[in-house]
Design a protein around this motif. Structure first.
Motif, PDB file in Angstrom:
ATOM      1  N   PRO A 148       2.234  13.691  -0.416  1.00  0.00           N
ATOM      2  CA  PRO A 148       3.342  13.147   0.262  1.00  0.00           C
ATOM      3  C   PRO A 148       3.783  13.619   1.733  1.00  0.00           C
ATOM      4  CG  PRO A 148       4.319  14.613  -1.275  1.00  0.00           C
ATOM      5  CD  PRO A 148       2.793  14.664  -1.594  1.00  0.00           C
ATOM      6  N   HIS A 149       3.086  14.665   2.090  1.00  0.00           N
ATOM      7  CA  HIS A 149       3.625  15.322   3.470  1.00  0.00           C
ATOM      8  C   HIS A 149       2.388  15.753   4.286  1.00  0.00           C
ATOM      9  CE1 HIS A 149       7.470  15.624   1.792  1.00  0.00           C
ATOM     10  NE2 HIS A 149       7.121  16.156   0.775  1.00  0.00           N
ATOM     11  N   PHE A 150       1.012  15.487   3.860  1.00  0.00           N
ATOM     12  CA  PHE A 150      -0.186  16.168   4.492  1.00  0.00           C
ATOM     13  C   PHE A 150      -0.225  15.172   5.809  1.00  0.00           C
ATOM     14  CE2 PHE A 150      -4.599  17.395   4.741  1.00  0.00           C
ATOM     15  CZ  PHE A 150      -4.556  18.360   4.321  1.00  0.00           C
ATOM     16  N   HIS A 151      -0.066  13.893   5.901  1.00  0.00           N
ATOM     17  CA  HIS A 151      -0.297  13.075   6.938  1.00  0.00           C
ATOM     18  C   HIS A 151       0.822  13.684   8.113  1.00  0.00           C
ATOM     19  CE1 HIS A 151      -0.580   9.677   9.829  1.00  0.00           C
ATOM     20  NE2 HIS A 151       0.674   9.763  10.095  1.00  0.00           N
ATOM     21  N   ASN A 152       2.102  13.919   7.769  1.00  0.00           N
ATOM     22  CA  ASN A 152       3.104  14.266   8.600  1.00  0.00           C
ATOM     23  C   ASN A 152       2.754  15.886   9.061  1.00  0.00           C
ATOM     24  OD1 ASN A 152       4.342  11.960   8.662  1.00  0.00           O
ATOM     25  ND2 ASN A 152       5.618  12.647   7.086  1.00  0.00           N
ATOM     26  N   LEU A 153       2.233  16.744   8.296  1.00  0.00           N
ATOM     27  CA  LEU A 153       2.010  18.129   8.709  1.00  0.00           C
ATOM     28  C   LEU A 153       0.663  18.177   9.420  1.00  0.00           C
ATOM     29  CD1 LEU A 153       1.991  19.674   4.992  1.00  0.00           C
ATOM     30  CD2 LEU A 153       3.577  20.290   6.929  1.00  0.00           C
ATOM     31  N   MET A 154      -0.327  17.090   9.511  1.00  0.00           N
ATOM     32  CA  MET A 154      -1.619  17.093  10.415  1.00  0.00           C
ATOM     33  C   MET A 154      -0.867  16.413  11.660  1.00  0.00           C
ATOM     34  SD  MET A 154      -4.551  15.605   8.143  1.00  0.00           S
ATOM     35  CE  MET A 154      -5.711  15.750   9.559  1.00  0.00           C
ATOM     36  N   MET A 155      -0.111  15.563  11.711  1.00  0.00           N
ATOM     37  CA  MET A 155       0.487  14.754  13.043  1.00  0.00           C
ATOM     38  C   MET A 155       1.173  15.778  13.889  1.00  0.00           C
ATOM     39  SD  MET A 155      -0.471  11.711  13.458  1.00  0.00           S
ATOM     40  CE  MET A 155       0.714  10.857  14.256  1.00  0.00           C
ATOM     41  N   GLU A 156       2.018  16.657  13.171  1.00  0.00           N
ATOM     42  CA  GLU A 156       2.588  17.863  13.834  1.00  0.00           C
ATOM     43  C   GLU A 156       1.951  18.802  14.445  1.00  0.00           C
ATOM     44  OE1 GLU A 156       5.521  19.169  11.168  1.00  0.00           O
ATOM     45  OE2 GLU A 156       6.586  17.331  10.797  1.00  0.00           O
ATOM     46  N   LYS A 157       0.747  19.306  13.851  1.00  0.00           N
ATOM     47  CA  LYS A 157      -0.008  20.286  14.145  1.00  0.00           C
ATOM     48  C   LYS A 157      -0.753  19.856  15.228  1.00  0.00           C
ATOM     49  CE  LYS A 157       0.303  24.166  13.371  1.00  0.00           C
ATOM     50  NZ  LYS A 157       0.767  25.168  14.009  1.00  0.00           N
ATOM     51  N   ILE A 158      -1.349  18.663  15.197  1.00  0.00           N
ATOM     52  CA  ILE A 158      -2.425  18.364  16.049  1.00  0.00           C
ATOM     53  C   ILE A 158      -1.545  17.867  17.320  1.00  0.00           C
ATOM     54  CG2 ILE A 158      -3.731  16.174  16.800  1.00  0.00           C
ATOM     55  CD1 ILE A 158      -4.442  15.937  13.852  1.00  0.00           C
ATOM     56  N   LYS A 159      -0.373  17.474  17.407  1.00  0.00           N
ATOM     57  CA  LYS A 159       0.460  17.388  18.557  1.00  0.00           C
ATOM     58  C   LYS A 159       0.770  18.573  19.212  1.00  0.00           C
ATOM     59  CE  LYS A 159       2.624  12.975  17.247  1.00  0.00           C
ATOM     60  NZ  LYS A 159       3.850  12.410  16.746  1.00  0.00           N
ATOM     61  N   GLU A 160       1.017  19.489  18.493  1.00  0.00           N
ATOM     62  CA  GLU A 160       1.335  20.713  18.974  1.00  0.00           C
ATOM     63  C   GLU A 160      -0.055  21.368  19.777  1.00  0.00           C
ATOM     64  OE1 GLU A 160       1.988  25.188  16.898  1.00  0.00           O
ATOM     65  OE2 GLU A 160       2.943  23.615  15.861  1.00  0.00           O
ATOM     66  N   LEU A 161      -1.268  21.231  19.314  1.00  0.00           N
ATOM     67  CA  LEU A 161      -2.346  21.771  19.737  1.00  0.00           C
ATOM     68  C   LEU A 161      -2.991  21.093  20.774  1.00  0.00           C
ATOM     69  CD1 LEU A 161      -3.743  23.144  16.278  1.00  0.00           C
ATOM     70  CD2 LEU A 161      -2.400  24.581  18.147  1.00  0.00           C
ATOM     71  N   ILE A 162      -2.855  19.946  20.929  1.00  0.00           N
ATOM     72  CA  ILE A 162      -3.750  19.134  22.048  1.00  0.00           C
ATOM     73  C   ILE A 162      -2.935  18.832  23.189  1.00  0.00           C
ATOM     74  CG2 ILE A 162      -5.246  17.606  20.259  1.00  0.00           C
ATOM     75  CD1 ILE A 162      -3.145  15.384  20.717  1.00  0.00           C
ATOM     76  N   ASP A 163      -3.733  18.402  24.351  1.00  0.00           N
ATOM     77  CA  ASP A 163      -3.354  18.205  25.372  1.00  0.00           C
ATOM     78  C   ASP A 163      -2.212  16.849  25.221  1.00  0.00           C
ATOM     79  OD1 ASP A 163      -3.127  16.578  27.936  1.00  0.00           O
ATOM     80  OD2 ASP A 163      -4.839  17.319  28.576  1.00  0.00           O
ATOM     81  N   PRO A 164      -0.997  17.020  25.850  1.00  0.00           N
ATOM     82  CA  PRO A 164      -0.148  15.987  25.709  1.00  0.00           C
ATOM     83  C   PRO A 164      -0.337  14.868  26.103  1.00  0.00           C
ATOM     84  CG  PRO A 164       0.916  17.829  27.087  1.00  0.00           C
ATOM     85  CD  PRO A 164      -0.611  18.246  26.496  1.00  0.00           C
ATOM     86  N   SER A 165      -1.339  14.698  27.159  1.00  0.00           N
ATOM     87  CA  SER A 165      -1.778  13.414  27.416  1.00  0.00           C
ATOM     88  C   SER A 165      -2.813  12.462  26.661  1.00  0.00           C
ATOM     89  CB  SER A 165      -2.566  13.413  28.870  1.00  0.00           C
ATOM     90  OG  SER A 165      -3.778  14.063  28.653  1.00  0.00           O
TER      91      SER A 165
END
Length: 198
Positions: A148-165
């Motif tokens: 139930p939370h895997f997608h959101n966990l991934m979205m949050e972590k990827i956003k934290e680690l990638i270039d914001p553009s």
């Protein structure tokens, strides 16, 4: 993610990368984050020393990682009043307290979060390296589909680690084969066309 299949498709939908990174770490590059539980799972698997990354992120192994942690914490007196049983070492206990349930949930959350973060770190590295501004990521596997939370966990972590553009989207791809890649590419191309028309 039993086969660790992740597909990246960018912008015009004309390029895709199928990671198939289950064997990542077989050369020892993940040893610095592997735990005693990871070592136990690997040692007792049908292919010791192989597919180490898969054994850290896949739903096929997450339950055993949790069981090993529960076994260790019980033997150390941190769960179930230190009273284990053959059932714990296989399926469960009847004398668990409310605090035990809270602790078990926390252990499950930690294993799940670690899996999501490991996958996300690999994807973020690829996204930053590729440098494309719009990427669709197709992910196969029951963990991504049903947790139930895997997608959101991934979205949050990827956003934290990638270039914001960089803009990215995660999509379920139920077939890690070429058909799944083609489907994700078609959807990505359609979305790109819709965005360019608006």
């Amino acid at each position: 993610m039993p086969n660790c299949g992740v597909m990246l498709i960018w912008d015009q939908g004309n390029v895709s990368i199928n990671t198939e990174w289950g064997a990542f770490g077989d050369d020892g590059s993940l040893d610095f984050i592997r735990t005693e539980y990871d070592e136990d799972v690997d040692k007792n698997s049908i292919n010791p020393g192989k597919q180490k990354h898969e054994k850290m992120i896949s739903g096929m192994y997450m339950g055993e990682l949790v069981r090993l942690a529960l076994e260790r914490f019980t033997k150390d007196g941190l769960l179930f009043g230190g009273k284990g049983s053959d059932m714990l070492f296989e399926r469960g206990l009847k004398h668990a307290s409310e605090q035990d349930y809270i602790n078990i949930r926390y252990i499950c959350e930690c294993i799940s979060r670690r899996s999501a973060h490991l996958v996300s770190a690999g994807l973020a590295t690829l996204l930053n390296k590729i440098g494309e501004k719009k990427v669709t990521i197709g992910i196969d596997g029951s963990v991504y589909r049903f947790h139930p939370h895997f997608h959101n966990l991934m979205m949050e972590k990827i956003k934290e680690l990638i270039d914001p553009s960089i803009e990215f989207d995660l999509m379920l791809s139920e077939d890690g084969s070429g058909r799944g890649a083609a489907l994700v590419a078609a959807v990505a191309a359609r979305l790109q066309k819709q965005h360019s028309q608006t």
